[in-house]
Design an enzyme around this catalytic site. Structure first.
Site, mmCIF file in Angstrom:
data_model
loop_
_atom_site.group_PDB
_atom_site.id
_atom_site.type_symbol
_atom_site.label_atom_id
_atom_site.label_comp_id
_atom_site.label_asym_id
_atom_site.label_seq_id
_atom_site.Cartn_x
_atom_site.Cartn_y
_atom_site.Cartn_z
ATOM 1 N N ASN A 102 0.815 -1.196 0.000
ATOM 2 C CA ASN A 102 0.000 0.000 0.000
ATOM 3 C C ASN A 102 0.860 1.261 0.000
ATOM 4 O O ASN A 102 0.379 2.336 -0.316
ATOM 5 C CB ASN A 102 -0.927 -0.010 1.213
ATOM 6 N N GLU A 145 -4.111 14.640 0.446
ATOM 7 C CA GLU A 145 -4.270 15.758 1.357
ATOM 8 C C GLU A 145 -3.358 16.923 0.961
ATOM 9 O O GLU A 145 -3.614 18.074 1.298
ATOM 10 C CB GLU A 145 -3.859 15.269 2.747
ATOM 11 N N VAL A 184 3.026 -15.729 3.324
ATOM 12 C CA VAL A 184 3.414 -16.386 4.576
ATOM 13 C C VAL A 184 2.149 -16.680 5.371
ATOM 14 O O VAL A 184 1.260 -15.822 5.492
ATOM 15 C CB VAL A 184 4.392 -15.497 5.377
ATOM 16 N N HIS A 241 -9.215 4.056 5.039
ATOM 17 C CA HIS A 241 -7.894 4.419 4.566
ATOM 18 C C HIS A 241 -6.747 3.820 5.373
ATOM 19 O O HIS A 241 -5.737 3.428 4.823
ATOM 20 C CB HIS A 241 -7.786 5.943 4.593
ATOM 21 N N HIS A 242 -6.910 3.774 6.664
ATOM 22 C CA HIS A 242 -5.760 3.342 7.465
ATOM 23 C C HIS A 242 -6.281 2.693 8.739
ATOM 24 O O HIS A 242 -7.221 3.181 9.346
ATOM 25 C CB HIS A 242 -4.896 4.558 7.820
ATOM 26 N N ARG A 278 -8.236 14.256 9.701
ATOM 27 C CA ARG A 278 -9.020 13.487 8.736
ATOM 28 C C ARG A 278 -10.369 13.055 9.287
ATOM 29 O O ARG A 278 -11.366 13.053 8.572
ATOM 30 C CB ARG A 278 -8.232 12.248 8.315
ATOM 31 N N HIS A 309 -10.515 8.294 5.112
ATOM 32 C CA HIS A 309 -9.884 9.445 4.462
ATOM 33 C C HIS A 309 -10.993 10.264 3.845
ATOM 34 O O HIS A 309 -11.852 9.735 3.148
ATOM 35 C CB HIS A 309 -8.898 8.981 3.393
ATOM 36 N N ARG A 357 -4.597 8.901 12.516
ATOM 37 C CA ARG A 357 -3.256 9.094 11.969
ATOM 38 C C ARG A 357 -3.191 10.396 11.178
ATOM 39 O O ARG A 357 -4.043 10.678 10.348
ATOM 40 C CB ARG A 357 -2.863 7.945 11.059
ATOM 41 N N ARG A 361 -5.077 19.805 -0.694
ATOM 42 C CA ARG A 361 -5.634 20.799 0.237
ATOM 43 C C ARG A 361 -4.505 21.570 0.911
ATOM 44 O O ARG A 361 -4.552 22.793 1.028
ATOM 45 C CB ARG A 361 -6.513 20.110 1.291
#
Ligand code: ADP
Length: 923
Positions: A517, A730, A631, A857-858, A754, A717, A897, A733
């Site tokens: 990502n 971002e 894995v 998003h995260h 966010r 996000h 975040r 902006r």
């Protein structure tokens, strides 16, 4: 002239004896501190090369803090630099060589980013003929006088630092040459115009140098002059112009003149029909006065025969460049009759005292021979692979040598158009050149390139297996020191770091491409108190960075991890820079009060740039990457890690043995079940993440007893294009864009955190909004081009036209933009209290908008670690031999975040995981 034996001494016009005819050429090492003072690495670099060699010409020192022409340049611009310079001079002289230092000013060749964004100066306001060159400010007559004084003081400092001499740098299109050149000097006063006027500046520099020598040194002080014999530009310096100037300089007195050329016997670059080496012309044209002054040649001298050829053609002294980097004891070796090859083994940097920035300097980097590559073995031969992109099946023949990729052919090329064949040959060339399938794709043809690359990885795997079988080995018996799971930023940083500390590393990646990502990261990398901020005059503090991240994370961040993070962020920026990944452009993101988001200078998105740079480092080191291999489990015996279990795309299960494991598998935004389990309210949201963000690392570690934290903290996000899940950075902006609703109104401080911005969008009756910007913002933010190429952007020549296209009331939108522009002027947003990213008015046509809404998003939550990146179990005890870094880890970001903190997180903790895992296996 005197007997031209390399090892015999030579007496200069001032009576000083050089013990032999070899000099070390001045070479930029880029290894000074950001403000130009001397580093220990630099002292040791010169110390290591002094001794047998007669003279060392130390790289150029700038005379003025607006004069540095490259990062890491050293300075002669202030008295406080004398102490450091004295250490270099002392280190060289103590070992018995003469120490000379070059004196220069970069003039119009200086990049604004190197001088805190200021405009460079030059003889005239004419930009250098290279892309994106800044137009310098013309020095006024008074400033020219000042500049001469600066040269004078720089010479004084060189004397006071204990150097045996100076070399005036009248070459490489720097300021002295710029004054002499009819191209860069088109002044109307006494410093410009005809050749005599243009020669005035170099001559004045020489006169001042002599004055300083009289005042501060004695006649033993050496004064040399370096020149570039020709310029290609029209008008430009021609060889007879150079001769003219040298004669004038010679009349005033010089101890040597030094050609600046890439090859010692180079002919004219202007008159390409004439093969005569310029040195022959020089000898034929010079006067008796000039003939008394020794002439130095440089360029591609590696062996004694090169030196002899130089002498035969007329040089008196020879400067040795790269060969002295590769062989600090070059002259001893030549004395012993060794025949040398211009190459450096990749494991020899420290032994050879080569500072890291010099190691990555392209001219040096190209000499590095990877010693690891020889351990990789293939069964030589042809391997045919079938691979697909969305539309076609390609049949590719891959030809492998014993330890390298020899050639590739697109067997069914006839079935495709020229474009595909062209793409194939571009990728083929890149693969062969870097001897690795891991190369950058061509933009706009990514999946096709991935298919071509895949054919090579498959062929390599097959042939490697065959080679092992042929030697009676077991191809499934793979043993390493460390397995890194995941090839995003965290995994790559960890692998590079561990490799550099001597560990044998493999990276296992479940997808077909490297980068995870991280490839999609857009804004940049946050860090406070970095050298790049300092260069731009941005005052910042780690404490403030800590505080703002903590506030952004709603005080949920793990204080120890966050402290480690802010403290080590500048090191991570430097580490990337030292590895050729320069994040010197700076912007801001929501929640940060200061410009600390580092990104490529060009303003492109950080993710692709970062991964491409890291992959180059992986290739260079020959670090193995297994793609399409997932894995599934960490294997232990008696509580000790013994490896991992993995499954490849054909379903074959294999064991990879290792003493330590680094899990860098990223987050779980793309795992719908997991997201819903922790956050039922996010059901049905699109995600910005790649398909591989499934949280598998968390599950693998939980099986081993790992604890988790903050699992329900999932960031949405605010600005995601919904039909493509494309994230609109971002930084747009941050670069000045605003958000407007369908009613044509602003509704939020666009650079609030966010979570808050997302909440305000969801609250709108339509649950979406538009991000609106103008041409200036487009120009300053390269990622916009990507959005345009994906057809995400709607455009209007005026705000009204744009409004019509968006079915927004034109008057309302015009009013909104006008009002915002007033706030920009006043630097005060009376409606929503925005304070950052209000860079300029939105007023340059055309105007643009992208329709956006929030997307997942995260995932801030993840496994628990300590600051050593050791994974902790549910009782906070260390699980030995298991490390984790990146988005798979929880705690760094707390409940939210901040944009730019993910990239910082993966590099900082990725590096740490590589270090700590290496320490672990060594103990
Ligand atoms: P980070 O930003 O923390 O480095 P990324 O999402 O960029 O995380 O990279 C994580 C990488 O790990 C992705 O490329 C993903 O495909 C890979 N990955 C995830 N799970 C596994 C697994 N079980 N085995 C191998 N690779 C994995």
């Amino acid at each position: 002239m005197q007997n031209k034996n390399i090892f015999k001494s030579l007496t200069l016009p001032n009576g000083v004896e050089l013990k032999n005819r070899i000099m070390m050429a001045p070479m930029t090492t880029c290894s000074g501190f950001y403000e130009g003072s001397v580093t220990n690495d630099l002292i040791e670099y010169y110390r290591a090369r002094a001794g047998e060699i007669g003279t060392i010409i130390v790289e150029c020192g700038f005379v003025d803090d607006k004069g540095l022409a490259f990062p890491g340049a050293i300075g002669l611009d202030s008295d406080d630099k004398i102490e450091g310079l004295a250490k270099i001079a002392h280190a060289i002289k103590e070992k018995g060589s003469k120490a000379i230092i070059q004196v220069y000013h970069g003039g119009r060749m200086v990049e604004p980013k190197l001088i805190g964004g200021q405009t460079p100066v030059g003889p005239s306001a004419i930009a250098a003929p290279r892309p994106n060159a800044p137009t310098p400010t013309e020095l006024t007559a008074d400033e020219v006088d000042d500049m001469l004084n600066k040269f004078g003081h720089a010479v004084r400092r060189a004397i006071q630092a204990g150097f045996d001499g100076v070399e005036l740098h009248g070459a490489n299109t720097y300021l002295i040459q710029q004054f002499y050149s009819p191209n860069s000097n088109q002044r109307k006063d006494k410093w410009g115009g005809n050749r005599d006027n243009r020669a005035r500046f170099p001559l004045a520099v020489l006169e001042l140098t002599h004055d300083m020598v009289k005042q501060y040194a004695n006649k033993d002080f050496i004064v040399g002059y370096r020149f570039s014999p020709e310029e290609l530009e029209v008008p430009g310096i021609r060889f007879d112009d150079s001769m003219y100037l040298l004669e004038k300089l010679a009349e005033k007195g010089l101890d040597y003149v030094h050609f600046s050329m890439g090859a010692i016997l180079r002919p004219s670059i202007v008159d390409t029909q004439d093969p005569t080496p310029l040195i022959n012309k020089y000898v034929a044209m010079r006067s008796a006065t000039l003939a008394k002054i020794p002439v130095v040649g440089v360029g591609n001298v590696v062996n004694q025969s090169d030196v002899e050829a130089a002498f035969e053609n007329g040089y008196d002294l020879v400067a040795v460049g790269r060969a002295c980097i590769a062989y600090p004891d070059w002259l001893d070796r030549i004395k012993q009759g060794e025949k040398l090859e211009l190459a450096i083994n990749s494991d020899k940097r420290e032994e050879l005292n080569i500072p890291m920035p010099l190691w990555h300097f392209p001219l040096v980097e190209s000499l590095i021979r990877d010693v690891n590559l020889t351990v990789k073995k293939f069964k030589p031969g042809n391997f045919q692979e079938k691979v697909n992109d969305e539309s076609y099946e390609f049949l590719i023949n891959v030809e492998l040598g014993k330890d390298f990729i020899k050639d590739m052919q697109l067997v069914n090329a006839k079935e495709f158009n020229h474009e595909i064949s062209d793409n194939f040959s571009v990728i083929k060339n890149k693969i062969i050149e870097s001897n690795s399938p891991h190369v950058d794709a061509i933009s706009g043809a990514t999946t096709q390139c991935e298919a071509f690359k895949k054919a090579v990885t498959k062929a390599m795997a097959k042939s490697n297996k065959e080679a092992i079988l042929a030697e009676g080995g077991d191809p499934n018996d793979k043993t390493y020191d460390i397995v890194v799971v995941g090839s995003g930023g965290a995994g790559l940083a960890a692998a590079i770091q561990a490799h550099d500390l001597g560990s044998n590393v493999v990276i296992v990646e479940k997808m077909s491409i490297i980068g995870g990502n991280t490839n999609k990261a857009s804004a940049g990398m946050n860090a406070a108190e970095t050298k790049f901020q300092k260069l731009k005059g941005i005052v910042d503090s780690k404490d403030l960075f800590y505080k703002e991240t903590m506030i952004g994370g709603k005080n949920k961040n793990n204080p120890d991890l966050l402290r480690y993070f802010v403290e080590h962020a500048p090191d991570a920026i430097d580490w990337l820079d030292n590895n050729g990944i320069e994040l010197s452009g700076i912007t801001t993101t929501g929640g940060m009060s200061i410009d600390r988001t580092h990104r490529p200078e060009s303003g492109t998105a950080v993710g692709g740039f970062l991964i491409s740079g890291l992959v180059k480092n992986i290739n260079k080191r020959g670090i193995e990457v297994m793609l399409d291999t997932s894995v599934t489990e960490i294997l232990t015996e008696n509580h000790k890690v013994i490896g991992v279990k993995a499954v490849d795309e054909d379903g074959t299960i294999q064991t990879i043995k290792a003493k330590a494991v680094i899990i860098a598998t990223g987050g779980f935004s793309a795992n719908k079940q997991m997201v819903e389990k922790y956050r039922p309210d996010l059901k049905g949201f699109v995600t910005t993440n790649h398909k591989g963000a499934t949280g598998s690392g968390i599950m693998i570690l939980e099986k081993l007893g790992a604890g988790t934290v903050d699992m329900s903290e999932i960031q949405i996000h605010p600005t995601v294009e919904q039909t493509t899940s494309y994230l609109i950075s971002e930084s747009i902006r941050g670069g000045g864009a605003i958000l407007v609703s369908q009613a044509g109104k602003r509704f939020v401080n666009e650079l609030d955190t966010r979570d808050k911005v997302s909440a305000e969008i969801i609250k709108l009756p339509e649950h979406y909004a538009y991000i609106l910007f103008d041409q200036q913002i487009r120009v300053e933010n390269k990622s916009v081009e990507e959005y345009v190429s994906h057809d995400l952007v709607i455009q209007g020549a005026t705000i009204s036209e744009l409004a019509q296209k968006l079915s927004i009331d034109a008057q309302s939108l015009t009013k909104t933009v006008e009002r915002y522009n007033q706030f920009v002027d006043k630097k005060q947003d009376q409606d929503f209290g925005r304070t950052t990213g209000m860079r300029h008015q939105i007023c340059k046509s055309p105007f643009y908008a992208i329709k956006i809404a929030p997307g997942i998003h995260h995932t801030m939550g993840g496994v628990t670690i300590n600051t050593q990146t050791q994974v902790l179990d549910t009782d906070k005890h260390v699980i030995q031999g298991v490390f984790a870094a990146g988005e798979v880890v929880g705690g760094v970001h707390g409940a939210n975040r901040i944009g730019g903190n993910a990239v910082a997180d993966i590099i900082i903790f990725g590096m740490q995981a590589g270090k700590k895992a290496s320490d672990y296996i060594k103990n």
